[in-house]
Design a protein around this motif. Structure first.
Motif, PDB file in Angstrom:
ATOM      1  N   GLY A  89      37.361 -23.433  59.075  1.00  0.00           N
ATOM      2  CA  GLY A  89      36.912 -22.076  58.817  1.00  0.00           C
ATOM      3  C   GLY A  89      38.010 -21.085  58.517  1.00  0.00           C
ATOM      4  O   GLY A  89      37.738 -19.893  58.330  1.00  0.00           O
ATOM      5  N   ASP A  90      39.274 -21.544  58.471  1.00  0.00           N
ATOM      6  CA  ASP A  90      40.380 -20.632  58.194  1.00  0.00           C
ATOM      7  C   ASP A  90      40.971 -20.852  56.803  1.00  0.00           C
ATOM      8  O   ASP A  90      42.076 -20.395  56.519  1.00  0.00           O
ATOM      9  CB  ASP A  90      41.501 -20.814  59.228  1.00  0.00           C
ATOM     10  CG  ASP A  90      41.108 -20.295  60.593  1.00  0.00           C
ATOM     11  OD1 ASP A  90      40.312 -19.331  60.639  1.00  0.00           O
ATOM     12  OD2 ASP A  90      41.582 -20.840  61.596  1.00  0.00           O
ATOM     13  N   SER A  91      40.224 -21.518  55.943  1.00  0.00           N
ATOM     14  CA  SER A  91      40.758 -21.834  54.621  1.00  0.00           C
ATOM     15  C   SER A  91      40.979 -20.588  53.770  1.00  0.00           C
ATOM     16  O   SER A  91      41.762 -20.611  52.815  1.00  0.00           O
ATOM     17  CB  SER A  91      39.813 -22.795  53.888  1.00  0.00           C
ATOM     18  OG  SER A  91      38.527 -22.212  53.741  1.00  0.00           O
ATOM     19  N   ASP A  92      40.294 -19.480  54.110  1.00  0.00           N
ATOM     20  CA  ASP A  92      40.448 -18.256  53.322  1.00  0.00           C
ATOM     21  C   ASP A  92      41.607 -17.385  53.820  1.00  0.00           C
ATOM     22  O   ASP A  92      41.906 -16.342  53.225  1.00  0.00           O
ATOM     23  CB  ASP A  92      39.155 -17.445  53.354  1.00  0.00           C
ATOM     24  CG  ASP A  92      38.736 -17.063  54.770  1.00  0.00           C
ATOM     25  OD1 ASP A  92      39.151 -17.767  55.708  1.00  0.00           O
ATOM     26  OD2 ASP A  92      38.002 -16.072  54.928  1.00  0.00           O
ATOM     27  N   VAL A  93      42.272 -17.792  54.893  1.00  0.00           N
ATOM     28  CA  VAL A  93      43.398 -17.031  55.427  1.00  0.00           C
ATOM     29  C   VAL A  93      44.646 -17.336  54.607  1.00  0.00           C
ATOM     30  O   VAL A  93      44.913 -18.503  54.278  1.00  0.00           O
ATOM     31  CB  VAL A  93      43.641 -17.379  56.913  1.00  0.00           C
ATOM     32  CG1 VAL A  93      44.850 -16.618  57.450  1.00  0.00           C
ATOM     33  CG2 VAL A  93      42.408 -17.071  57.731  1.00  0.00           C
ATOM     34  N   ALA A 128      48.417 -26.256  52.538  1.00  0.00           N
ATOM     35  CA  ALA A 128      49.733 -26.751  52.144  1.00  0.00           C
ATOM     36  C   ALA A 128      50.326 -25.828  51.084  1.00  0.00           C
ATOM     37  O   ALA A 128      49.657 -25.439  50.137  1.00  0.00           O
ATOM     38  CB  ALA A 128      49.628 -28.173  51.614  1.00  0.00           C
ATOM     39  N   ALA A 129      51.576 -25.463  51.264  1.00  0.00           N
ATOM     40  CA  ALA A 129      52.244 -24.562  50.322  1.00  0.00           C
ATOM     41  C   ALA A 129      53.741 -24.807  50.395  1.00  0.00           C
ATOM     42  O   ALA A 129      54.237 -25.503  51.288  1.00  0.00           O
ATOM     43  CB  ALA A 129      51.919 -23.105  50.644  1.00  0.00           C
ATOM     44  N   SER A 130      54.463 -24.244  49.442  1.00  0.00           N
ATOM     45  CA  SER A 130      55.918 -24.365  49.427  1.00  0.00           C
ATOM     46  C   SER A 130      56.533 -23.002  49.145  1.00  0.00           C
ATOM     47  O   SER A 130      55.842 -22.063  48.728  1.00  0.00           O
ATOM     48  CB  SER A 130      56.372 -25.370  48.361  1.00  0.00           C
ATOM     49  OG  SER A 130      56.140 -24.851  47.059  1.00  0.00           O
ATOM     50  N   LEU A 131      57.830 -22.912  49.362  1.00  0.00           N
ATOM     51  CA  LEU A 131      58.520 -21.645  49.156  1.00  0.00           C
ATOM     52  C   LEU A 131      58.496 -21.202  47.698  1.00  0.00           C
ATOM     53  O   LEU A 131      58.664 -20.014  47.408  1.00  0.00           O
ATOM     54  CB  LEU A 131      59.968 -21.754  49.626  1.00  0.00           C
ATOM     55  CG  LEU A 131      60.194 -21.918  51.133  1.00  0.00           C
ATOM     56  CD1 LEU A 131      61.670 -22.121  51.429  1.00  0.00           C
ATOM     57  CD2 LEU A 131      59.657 -20.716  51.896  1.00  0.00           C
ATOM     58  N   THR A 132      58.295 -22.149  46.783  1.00  0.00           N
ATOM     59  CA  THR A 132      58.294 -21.816  45.356  1.00  0.00           C
ATOM     60  C   THR A 132      56.929 -21.357  44.851  1.00  0.00           C
ATOM     61  O   THR A 132      56.813 -20.944  43.694  1.00  0.00           O
ATOM     62  CB  THR A 132      58.754 -23.024  44.529  1.00  0.00           C
ATOM     63  OG1 THR A 132      57.903 -24.153  44.807  1.00  0.00           O
ATOM     64  CG2 THR A 132      60.199 -23.396  44.868  1.00  0.00           C
ATOM     65  N   ASP A 133      55.911 -21.418  45.689  1.00  0.00           N
ATOM     66  CA  ASP A 133      54.584 -20.941  45.276  1.00  0.00           C
ATOM     67  C   ASP A 133      54.613 -19.430  45.069  1.00  0.00           C
ATOM     68  O   ASP A 133      55.394 -18.711  45.710  1.00  0.00           O
ATOM     69  CB  ASP A 133      53.524 -21.292  46.322  1.00  0.00           C
ATOM     70  CG  ASP A 133      53.214 -22.782  46.348  1.00  0.00           C
ATOM     71  OD1 ASP A 133      53.686 -23.496  45.444  1.00  0.00           O
ATOM     72  OD2 ASP A 133      52.537 -23.225  47.291  1.00  0.00           O
TER      73      ASP A 133
END
Length: 258
Positions: free
Chosen positions: A54-58, A142-147
């Motif tokens: 339920g936190d996918s929109d955060v 999942a994310a990276s500093l280059t996003d």
């Protein structure tokens, strides 16, 4: 017999304040507490996150740096101790005797605190984000500093926490009381905006966007937050709040005794 004289220069005042900041035990306690809050909450959020929770929109930066709210309070206490703490111990008399013009002491404290806390919070935010992403790999967070927006949000988070602490430093210098300044910060900066936000007025909702804590929150998001100020406007608002808070003790230093 020769005598050595030392000119009073801004660099020497800065060096003195840096020496005081790093040699006081409370600095290390509050700094380590702030780091522990941010890193601990970030790891907890990453380790317990599931894509269907339920936190996918955060926003991912907001999610991983939730602990900044607690860490920011610890660093605000540090800001108060930097100024009001000297009045409690009597050190302020020695500081102003050494620097009779007084204002350079306040500016040096603010400068040393700002640089130190920003470096600490930025390094902690980067470490926390990368550590949390180790656990978030394979999830929808999942994310990276280059996003897009991630590095700006991490830097904005550090700037927001630092400027909130600078506001606390100004309150400590103005009130000259550690308990009083902590009460003013918690009540005036953290609680009052929440109460005002309950009022059914659109104009109040707009104004609250530029209150310190709300502006700091807008700076720390990689994606635009609904109903929040833009990052540029939020940063300007925080800078103005900090400047106004520091202006009060600056005026008081010129008009009243130590």
């Amino acid at each position: 017999m020769t005598t050595t004289t030392y000119d009073l220069t801004p660099a020497r005042v800065l060096r003195s304040e840096w020496h005081k900041l790093r040699t006081v035990r409370s600095t290390w306690i509050t700094a380590l507490t702030a780091v522990a809050f941010v890193l601990g909450v970030g790891i907890l959020m990453g380790a317990t996150y599931t894509s269907d929770g339920g936190d996918s929109d955060v926003d991912t930066v907001v999610l991983t740096l939730y602990g900044s709210q607690l860490g920011g309070i610890a660093l605000a206490v540090l800001g108060i101790l930097v100024t009001a703490g000297e009045y409690a111990t009597g050190m302020a008399r020695a500081s102003f005797t050494a620097v009779p013009r007084r204002l350079p002491v306040l500016w040096a404290k603010a400068a040393v605190y700002t640089v130190t806390v920003y470096a600490l919070t930025l390094a902690t935010a980067l470490l926390t984000f990368l550590t949390a992403q180790f656990f978030l790999s394979g999830t929808d967070q999942a994310a990276s500093l280059t996003d897009d927006g991630v590095l700006a949000a991490i830097a904005g988070n550090a700037a927001g926490v630092t400027l909130l602490g600078l506001i606390a430093l100004g309150l400590g210098a103005a009130l000259r009381s550690v308990p009083g300044a902590i009460g003013a910060f918690v009540g005036g900066v953290l609680i009052v905006p929440e109460i005002l936000g309950m009022l059914p007025y659109e104009a109040m909702d707009t104004a609250i966007r530029y209150f310190p804590t709300q502006a700091a929150g807008a700076l720390g998001s990689a994606t635009p937050m609904p109903g929040a100020a833009s990052p540029g406007a939020a940063l300007l608002a925080l800078l103005l709040w900090a400047a106004a808070t520091l202006a009060v003790p600056a005026l008081l230093l010129k008009s009243r005794d130590v």
